[in-house]
Scaffold this motif. Structure first.
Motif, PDB file in Angstrom:
ATOM      1  N   ASP A  34      -9.059  78.757  -0.571  1.00 26.39           N
ATOM      2  CA  ASP A  34      -9.733  79.114   0.773  1.00 26.39           C
ATOM      3  C   ASP A  34     -10.220  80.585   0.707  1.00 26.39           C
ATOM      4  OD1 ASP A  34      -9.084  76.333   1.223  1.00 26.39           O
ATOM      5  OD2 ASP A  34      -7.320  77.224   2.835  1.00 26.39           O
ATOM      6  N   PRO A  36     -12.498  83.561   3.317  1.00 26.91           N
ATOM      7  CA  PRO A  36     -13.072  84.014   4.442  1.00 26.91           C
ATOM      8  C   PRO A  36     -14.534  84.062   4.341  1.00 26.91           C
ATOM      9  CG  PRO A  36     -12.062  85.884   3.455  1.00 26.91           C
ATOM     10  CD  PRO A  36     -11.549  84.686   2.551  1.00 26.91           C
ATOM     11  N   GLY A  40     -17.178  86.836  10.963  1.00 25.69           N
ATOM     12  CA  GLY A  40     -15.953  86.651  11.538  1.00 25.69           C
ATOM     13  C   GLY A  40     -14.757  86.458  10.621  1.00 25.69           C
ATOM     14  N   LYS A  41     -15.190  86.598   9.444  1.00 27.93           N
ATOM     15  CA  LYS A  41     -14.337  86.471   8.306  1.00 27.93           C
ATOM     16  C   LYS A  41     -13.222  85.195   8.452  1.00 27.93           C
ATOM     17  CE  LYS A  41     -16.152  89.655   5.663  1.00 27.93           C
ATOM     18  NZ  LYS A  41     -17.070  89.232   4.430  1.00 27.93           N
ATOM     19  N   GLN A  42     -13.694  84.112   9.119  1.00 29.76           N
ATOM     20  CA  GLN A  42     -13.023  83.255   9.230  1.00 29.76           C
ATOM     21  C   GLN A  42     -12.582  82.418   7.890  1.00 29.76           C
ATOM     22  OE1 GLN A  42     -14.564  80.927  12.452  1.00 29.76           O
ATOM     23  NE2 GLN A  42     -13.404  81.869  14.044  1.00 29.76           N
ATOM     24  N   VAL A  43     -11.523  82.043   7.908  1.00 34.83           N
ATOM     25  CA  VAL A  43     -11.148  81.075   6.404  1.00 34.83           C
ATOM     26  C   VAL A  43     -11.718  79.848   6.392  1.00 34.83           C
ATOM     27  CG1 VAL A  43      -9.333  80.384   5.139  1.00 34.83           C
ATOM     28  CG2 VAL A  43      -8.835  82.382   6.165  1.00 34.83           C
ATOM     29  N   GLN A  44     -12.412  79.390   5.683  1.00 35.17           N
ATOM     30  CA  GLN A  44     -13.077  78.297   5.510  1.00 35.17           C
ATOM     31  C   GLN A  44     -12.684  77.460   4.183  1.00 35.17           C
ATOM     32  OE1 GLN A  44     -17.489  78.607   5.785  1.00 35.17           O
ATOM     33  NE2 GLN A  44     -17.194  79.392   7.784  1.00 35.17           N
TER      34      GLN A  44
END
Length: 314
Positions: A34, A36, A40-44
């Motif tokens: 996974d 980022p 927002g550097k959210q993990v996807q």
């Protein structure tokens, strides 16, 4: 057949979906870790992982395919075949050799031409009239293994990287099922590649999209289509990034055809187009996106931006 599937992006997810719906048993899915994304550097999750989890298929995400613990896990799972589609990592010989039916790769071009990481986009950028899918046995080289079967796909005049991707993903899944049947029945014919006919294409990065207006209008138009939707083609207008999503090569003569300018110069602004001089011919912009704004047609862009002939796109 008992299969381990290895892949990462949307192309691979579409192929995996076809495989899931077939008679074959998916023992596990292997994909990249996974990462980022976004501001927002959210993990996807990679698309392949999302699909696998929806179907309760075990997922493995090793940092390196040659990790000893990962190889041991694969041996424990003991697939009859490993199917690879846009996995994004080089497999060691240990993995390639151990499945009963081998490692099978779904490659998005007509090999041996367009080996490498981004064949879909480069076939458009280079002006090819057709491409396709190749199902092949993997070896330690990059897309150098023996071919099993191919299927051609026509590249339409207005084809984009995105639309061609979707066509090839569907074609790849369908052709894979056909190839697996022949492999399992022992009727698959191996065809060696002619290395002298091969081309290796590099990975895409954002800098590739920076338009050089000294190139011809035809070359630039293909670049715009090939890099749509990612990483996209762009230039600069008054110091701001201007993405160009759709353009065409001017076919007829405009009212001001006598005017010529230097590459990148805006020659004419009409109610629904922006005409730009290139190194050879004129490029007509139809859909753009200025930095900080939404993607829009040129007629909408012009209504909100006072653009005059003589400006230079750099």
């Amino acid at each position: 057949m008992k299969i381990v599937f290895m892949g990462t992006p949307e192309l691979a997810a579409t192929i995996l979906d076809t495989l899931i719906q077939s008679e074959h048993e998916i023992l596990a899915v292997v994909t990249q870790p996974d990462k980022p994304k976004g501001r927002g550097k959210q993990v996807q999750y990679p698309p392949v992982k999302e699909l696998a989890l929806e179907h309760q298929i075990p997922v493995y995400q090793p940092n390196k395919a040659k990790d000893e613990d990962f190889i041991k896990k694969l041996e424990e799972i003991n697939p009859e075949c490993i199917v690879v589609a846009a996995y994004g990592k080089i497999l060691p010989k240990t993995i390639i050799d151990f499945p009963k039916y081998g490692c099978i790769n779904v490659h998005a071009s007509l090999l041996p031409k367009y080996r490498g990481a981004a064949p879909i986009q480069w076939t458009i950028i280079n002006g090819e009239e057709k491409t396709g899918i190749t199902i092949m046995y993997m070896d330690v080289g990059i897309d150098t293994g023996d071919m099993i079967m191919k299927e051609e796909v026509i590249i339409e005049p207005k084809e984009t990287g995105g639309s061609l991707h979707d066509k090839l993903a569907v074609c790849g899944g369908r052709l894979l099922i056909k190839a697996l049947k022949e492999i399992e029945h022992g009727t698959a014919v191996r065809e060696k590649q002619k290395d002298e006919e091969s081309t290796y294409v590099k990975m895409l990065d954002k800098s590739l999209g920076h338009i050089d207006f000294s190139n011809s209008a035809a070359e630039i138009e293909r670049l715009i289509r090939g890099l749509n939707p990612w990483p996209s083609a762009y230039t600069f207008l008054d110091g701001k990034t201007l993405k160009i999503w759709e353009a065409s090569v001017e076919q007829g003569l405009s009212e001001k055809a006598g005017n010529t300018g230097k590459p990148g110069e805006i020659l004419e602004v009409t109610k629904d187009s922006i005409i730009v001089q290139t190194g050879n011919g004129r490029l007509v912009l139809h859909e753009v996106q200025l930095e900080g704004k939404k993607r829009m047609t040129v007629d909408a862009f012009i209504r909100g931006f006072d653009l005059q002939a003589g400006k230079i796109l750099s």
